[in-house]
Motif scaffolding. Sequence first.
Motif, PDB file in Angstrom:
ATOM      1  N   GLY A 118       0.805  -1.212   0.000  1.00 40.11           N
ATOM      2  CA  GLY A 118       0.000   0.000   0.000  1.00 40.11           C
ATOM      3  C   GLY A 118       0.837   1.261   0.000  1.00 40.11           C
ATOM      4  N   GLY A 119       2.113   1.125  -0.178  1.00 39.72           N
ATOM      5  CA  GLY A 119       2.965   2.307  -0.210  1.00 39.72           C
ATOM      6  C   GLY A 119       3.052   3.006   1.133  1.00 39.72           C
ATOM      7  N   ILE A 120       2.672   2.296   2.177  1.00 43.68           N
ATOM      8  CA  ILE A 120       2.677   2.940   3.475  1.00 43.68           C
ATOM      9  C   ILE A 120       3.768   2.315   4.334  1.00 43.68           C
ATOM     10  CG2 ILE A 120       1.355   3.308   5.581  1.00 43.68           C
ATOM     11  CD1 ILE A 120      -1.123   3.015   3.681  1.00 43.68           C
ATOM     12  N   THR A 121       4.601   3.147   4.911  1.00 44.47           N
ATOM     13  CA  THR A 121       5.671   2.601   5.740  1.00 44.47           C
ATOM     14  C   THR A 121       5.207   2.527   7.181  1.00 44.47           C
ATOM     15  OG1 THR A 121       6.514   4.826   5.769  1.00 44.47           O
ATOM     16  CG2 THR A 121       7.597   3.280   4.328  1.00 44.47           C
ATOM     17  N   GLN A 122       5.701   1.540   7.890  1.00 42.11           N
ATOM     18  CA  GLN A 122       5.210   1.306   9.243  1.00 42.11           C
ATOM     19  C   GLN A 122       6.240   1.562  10.331  1.00 42.11           C
ATOM     20  OE1 GLN A 122       3.923  -0.733   6.816  1.00 42.11           O
ATOM     21  NE2 GLN A 122       1.838   0.003   7.041  1.00 42.11           N
ATOM     22  N   HIS A 144      -0.648   8.387   8.237  1.00 38.25           N
ATOM     23  CA  HIS A 144      -0.952   9.361   9.270  1.00 38.25           C
ATOM     24  C   HIS A 144      -1.373   8.774  10.611  1.00 38.25           C
ATOM     25  CE1 HIS A 144      -4.881  11.041  10.645  1.00 38.25           C
ATOM     26  NE2 HIS A 144      -5.255   9.912  10.111  1.00 38.25           N
ATOM     27  N   GLU A 145      -2.074   7.660  10.598  1.00 42.57           N
ATOM     28  CA  GLU A 145      -2.487   7.125  11.889  1.00 42.57           C
ATOM     29  C   GLU A 145      -1.308   6.549  12.635  1.00 42.57           C
ATOM     30  OE1 GLU A 145      -6.119   5.493  12.661  1.00 42.57           O
ATOM     31  OE2 GLU A 145      -6.904   5.769  10.651  1.00 42.57           O
ATOM     32  N   ALA A 146      -0.523   5.793  11.903  1.00 42.43           N
ATOM     33  CA  ALA A 146       0.671   5.233  12.514  1.00 42.43           C
ATOM     34  C   ALA A 146       1.536   6.394  12.948  1.00 42.43           C
ATOM     35  CB  ALA A 146       1.416   4.375  11.519  1.00 42.43           C
ATOM     36  N   VAL A 400       1.312  -0.240  15.228  1.00 40.24           N
ATOM     37  CA  VAL A 400      -0.024  -0.840  15.210  1.00 40.24           C
ATOM     38  C   VAL A 400      -0.672  -0.696  16.579  1.00 40.24           C
ATOM     39  CG1 VAL A 400      -1.300  -3.005  14.987  1.00 40.24           C
ATOM     40  CG2 VAL A 400       0.504  -2.472  13.361  1.00 40.24           C
ATOM     41  N   VAL A 401       0.063  -1.055  17.620  1.00 44.24           N
ATOM     42  CA  VAL A 401      -0.518  -1.024  18.960  1.00 44.24           C
ATOM     43  C   VAL A 401      -0.892   0.410  19.349  1.00 44.24           C
ATOM     44  CG1 VAL A 401      -0.034  -1.407  21.410  1.00 44.24           C
ATOM     45  CG2 VAL A 401       0.589  -3.136  19.730  1.00 44.24           C
ATOM     46  N   ASP A 402       0.030   1.331  19.101  1.00 41.87           N
ATOM     47  CA  ASP A 402      -0.265   2.719  19.451  1.00 41.87           C
ATOM     48  C   ASP A 402      -1.451   3.249  18.658  1.00 41.87           C
ATOM     49  OD1 ASP A 402       1.778   2.567  21.192  1.00 41.87           O
ATOM     50  OD2 ASP A 402       3.129   3.938  20.162  1.00 41.87           O
ATOM     51  N   SER A 403      -1.517   2.896  17.378  1.00 41.11           N
ATOM     52  CA  SER A 403      -2.622   3.378  16.555  1.00 41.11           C
ATOM     53  C   SER A 403      -3.946   2.781  17.025  1.00 41.11           C
ATOM     54  CB  SER A 403      -2.426   3.013  15.085  1.00 41.11           C
ATOM     55  OG  SER A 403      -1.204   3.517  14.632  1.00 41.11           O
ATOM     56  N   ARG A 463      -6.885 -12.407  12.066  1.00 44.70           N
ATOM     57  CA  ARG A 463      -6.944 -11.577  10.853  1.00 44.70           C
ATOM     58  C   ARG A 463      -5.551 -11.072  10.509  1.00 44.70           C
ATOM     59  NH1 ARG A 463     -12.340  -8.504  12.901  1.00 44.70           N
ATOM     60  NH2 ARG A 463     -13.522 -10.414  13.209  1.00 44.70           N
ATOM     61  N   LEU A 464      -5.189 -11.339   9.264  1.00 45.05           N
ATOM     62  CA  LEU A 464      -3.848 -10.962   8.831  1.00 45.05           C
ATOM     63  C   LEU A 464      -3.902  -9.741   7.923  1.00 45.05           C
ATOM     64  CD1 LEU A 464      -2.542 -14.540   7.965  1.00 45.05           C
ATOM     65  CD2 LEU A 464      -2.234 -13.259  10.090  1.00 45.05           C
ATOM     66  N   TYR A 465      -3.024  -8.801   8.159  1.00 46.23           N
ATOM     67  CA  TYR A 465      -2.989  -7.595   7.333  1.00 46.23           C
ATOM     68  C   TYR A 465      -1.558  -7.245   6.948  1.00 46.23           C
ATOM     69  CZ  TYR A 465      -7.884  -6.760   8.008  1.00 46.23           C
ATOM     70  OH  TYR A 465      -9.228  -6.878   7.982  1.00 46.23           O
ATOM     71  N   LYS A 466      -1.479  -6.540   5.822  1.00 44.04           N
ATOM     72  CA  LYS A 466      -0.176  -6.034   5.401  1.00 44.04           C
ATOM     73  C   LYS A 466      -0.181  -4.512   5.356  1.00 44.04           C
ATOM     74  CE  LYS A 466       1.664  -9.845   2.719  1.00 44.04           C
ATOM     75  NZ  LYS A 466       2.447 -10.252   3.894  1.00 44.04           N
ATOM     76  N   VAL A 467      -1.372  -3.940   5.485  1.00 48.56           N
ATOM     77  CA  VAL A 467      -1.488  -2.485   5.438  1.00 48.56           C
ATOM     78  C   VAL A 467      -2.118  -2.036   6.739  1.00 48.56           C
ATOM     79  CG1 VAL A 467      -2.521  -0.535   4.242  1.00 48.56           C
ATOM     80  CG2 VAL A 467      -1.742  -2.500   2.939  1.00 48.56           C
ATOM     81  N   ILE A 468      -1.466  -1.133   7.385  1.00 48.79           N
ATOM     82  CA  ILE A 468      -1.888  -0.742   8.723  1.00 48.79           C
ATOM     83  C   ILE A 468      -3.306  -0.145   8.728  1.00 48.79           C
ATOM     84  CG2 ILE A 468      -0.861   1.572   8.723  1.00 48.79           C
ATOM     85  CD1 ILE A 468       0.058   0.932  11.623  1.00 48.79           C
ATOM     86  N   TYR A 469      -3.622   0.636   7.690  1.00 55.27           N
ATOM     87  CA  TYR A 469      -4.956   1.247   7.660  1.00 55.27           C
ATOM     88  C   TYR A 469      -6.052   0.193   7.624  1.00 55.27           C
ATOM     89  CZ  TYR A 469      -2.421   5.384   6.392  1.00 55.27           C
ATOM     90  OH  TYR A 469      -1.537   6.409   6.387  1.00 55.27           O
ATOM     91  N   GLU A 470      -5.778  -0.843   6.839  1.00 58.03           N
ATOM     92  CA  GLU A 470      -6.798  -1.885   6.710  1.00 58.03           C
ATOM     93  C   GLU A 470      -6.995  -2.589   8.041  1.00 58.03           C
ATOM     94  OE1 GLU A 470      -5.582  -4.255   3.388  1.00 58.03           O
ATOM     95  OE2 GLU A 470      -5.846  -2.597   1.970  1.00 58.03           O
ATOM     96  N   LEU A 471      -5.902  -2.802   8.730  1.00 52.68           N
ATOM     97  CA  LEU A 471      -5.995  -3.431  10.041  1.00 52.68           C
ATOM     98  C   LEU A 471      -6.801  -2.544  10.994  1.00 52.68           C
ATOM     99  CD1 LEU A 471      -3.024  -5.073  11.931  1.00 52.68           C
ATOM    100  CD2 LEU A 471      -4.752  -3.775  13.126  1.00 52.68           C
ATOM    101  N   LEU A 472      -6.482  -1.261  10.969  1.00 52.29           N
ATOM    102  CA  LEU A 472      -7.178  -0.333  11.864  1.00 52.29           C
ATOM    103  C   LEU A 472      -8.657  -0.238  11.507  1.00 52.29           C
ATOM    104  CD1 LEU A 472      -4.519   2.511  12.137  1.00 52.29           C
ATOM    105  CD2 LEU A 472      -5.030   0.718  13.794  1.00 52.29           C
ATOM    106  N   ASP A 473      -8.925  -0.235  10.193  1.00 56.12           N
ATOM    107  CA  ASP A 473     -10.321  -0.190   9.751  1.00 56.12           C
ATOM    108  C   ASP A 473     -11.076  -1.406  10.259  1.00 56.12           C
ATOM    109  OD1 ASP A 473     -10.069   2.187   8.525  1.00 56.12           O
ATOM    110  OD2 ASP A 473      -9.859   1.401   6.483  1.00 56.12           O
ATOM    111  N   ASP A 474     -10.436  -2.547  10.178  1.00 52.77           N
ATOM    112  CA  ASP A 474     -11.059  -3.774  10.644  1.00 52.77           C
ATOM    113  C   ASP A 474     -11.361  -3.688  12.140  1.00 52.77           C
ATOM    114  OD1 ASP A 474     -10.993  -7.071   9.726  1.00 52.77           O
ATOM    115  OD2 ASP A 474     -11.131  -6.549  11.840  1.00 52.77           O
TER     116      ASP A 474
END
Length: 589
Positions: A118-122, A144-146, A400-403, A463-474
């Motif tokens: 997703g072009g997003i760095t973590q 931005h959330e991360a 991830v945890v902080d977000s 639930r497995l994710y590779k993009v932090i936003y998707e994880l947060l959305d879930d």
Amino acid sequence: MAEKIIVVAESITVGELAQTLNLPVTNLIGELFKNGIVSTINQRIDFETATIIVEELGLDVELEKKAAATISERKVHELSDKAVTRPPIVAVMGHVDHGKTSLLDAILKQKVADGEAGGITQHISAYQTVRNGRSITLLDTPGHEAFAALRQHGATLTDVVIIVVAADDGVKPQTIEAIRFAKSANAKIVVAINKMDKEAANAQLVKTQLATEHGLNPEEWGGDTVMVEVSAKTGAGIEKLLDMVLLVADLEDLKADIDTPAEGLVIESHMETGRGSVVGLLVEQGMLRPGHFLVAGTAYGKVRTLLDFAGNTLKEAGPSTPVTITGFKELPQFGDTFTTYKNEKEARSAVSIARIENEKNAASTNVTGADLLKMMNQQHESQDLNIIVKADVQGSLTSVVDSLRLIDTDGEIALRVIGSGVGNISENDVRLAADASTIIYGFNVVLPPAVKQLAARDKVQIRLYKVIYELLDDARASMEAMLAPEVVETEIGKLTIKGIFRTLKDTVIAGGEVTSGKVSKGLIARVFHGDEQIAEAEVTSVQRQQQEAKEVYEGDMCGLSLKTSKKLLLEEGDKLEFFTRELLKRTLK
Ligand code: GDP
């Protein structure tokens, strides 16, 4: 005011407290016992308990909680007169898709985040570029959330923030977030108005938005914010942008000492087969060299290899230099500061002190699985979403945890991260989750088949994710699913009863005049006798001039069939209010 103020940690053992207070430990144990706490000399009590006990003992002592060291409170070093100019540390931020990554690519003339989901760095990735013989350190901050979660770690690092705004999209929520961050971090702002090659580009509009709504006045309008029009795609304006960054940085007179033990921040850490711990550091002062002994948090090691951001071996790294090193014996935490020591002995003793401190501070949060289960059962009433997070690297895990913790639910539903760690999802994770009806989120990790089977058997959600936003959305969606629906009633019309034709056990047939709005089949009716609501009924049919009608409007007479739960004795003159009732799924803000 108490005579004496004693600073104690977040938690302290009974023995330590007794020593601090210069009291026989039995006195303390006795006082605790009076307060219903059965303790031993090694028992840890928290600060609040300690305060109460000290008060009850009538000692003229006041306890003060030792502030947990946070990054933002890091000691600011007095500069010596030998301090040298250091490169500015620049964070590139902005709304997703406005071109942060592309801009970095263009500045570094190489791909920086290829293949990143997703072009997003973590985690924080750091790079350096040279412009007119001067280095600039660039931080690629995560989405931005991360990012919000990282704010505390990155804040003191950043000298300048390049805020990337797409000229064809304008100011967006994460742009505002970035401005806010820059201001709170006391960093200088340089705006890069990107995508100027696009036909829809409108730099004026972006400037107007920034000036009128966000207090960033362009220099050309007499303000003091540097704004540079660029295109990451064609490269236009990039050099000017870098010149401006250096110019803005010069006004800050950025300096650091180099004749002092190297110190800085851990910005990334992960394990790699063959290399062991691979740790990203940003040197803030001093010169880091291979062979130096390092301590970060409770981890220590010796710099085995020292590489620059591009993987080239370095002999030394000075202030503002991002490096990758190997040699840590265990992984330091993202966000920890590191310090160097002359020899292994000093490093080790620093680590043992850090460990003791850490244990003291962690004691209050150090719960076992059994404790958790108990807590969970006790709190069964409250709405909690329990989460376990596993991630590939420490940086991602922290993000991830902080977000997750930032998800705001108005306190209605609590999101609780009951476990987290670096590495693949394990059977242990599933066991903990099974006990606590928990969702396990895996970020960039693998689910081994045996664990998958166990999870299926125990009905544990993974639930497995590779993009932090998707994880947060879930996670957000999971929380939303737990919110009680909102009942929304919309008033549709009113009617006054003019005649009652039939009254059955659960049905009334009556006639009346629509006095406002309309009435139609399916609406709910509140029945008022005088001021008092006497029943609620459902409109099962509407008739106009003896014909079934879809709707009858204000001013017309109509016949009605009302279905009630019990026999309704309607009278002439009773008033009906019609409305719809919907159950709306609620969403989190
Ligand atoms: P990020 O999410 O902020 O890192 O944005 P990216 O760098 O991934 O860019 C998002 C999209 O915008 C990609 O499709 C890029 O190719 C495109 N893009 C970025 N900069 C420019 C630019 O200057 N001009 C044009 N035309 N497209 C751009």
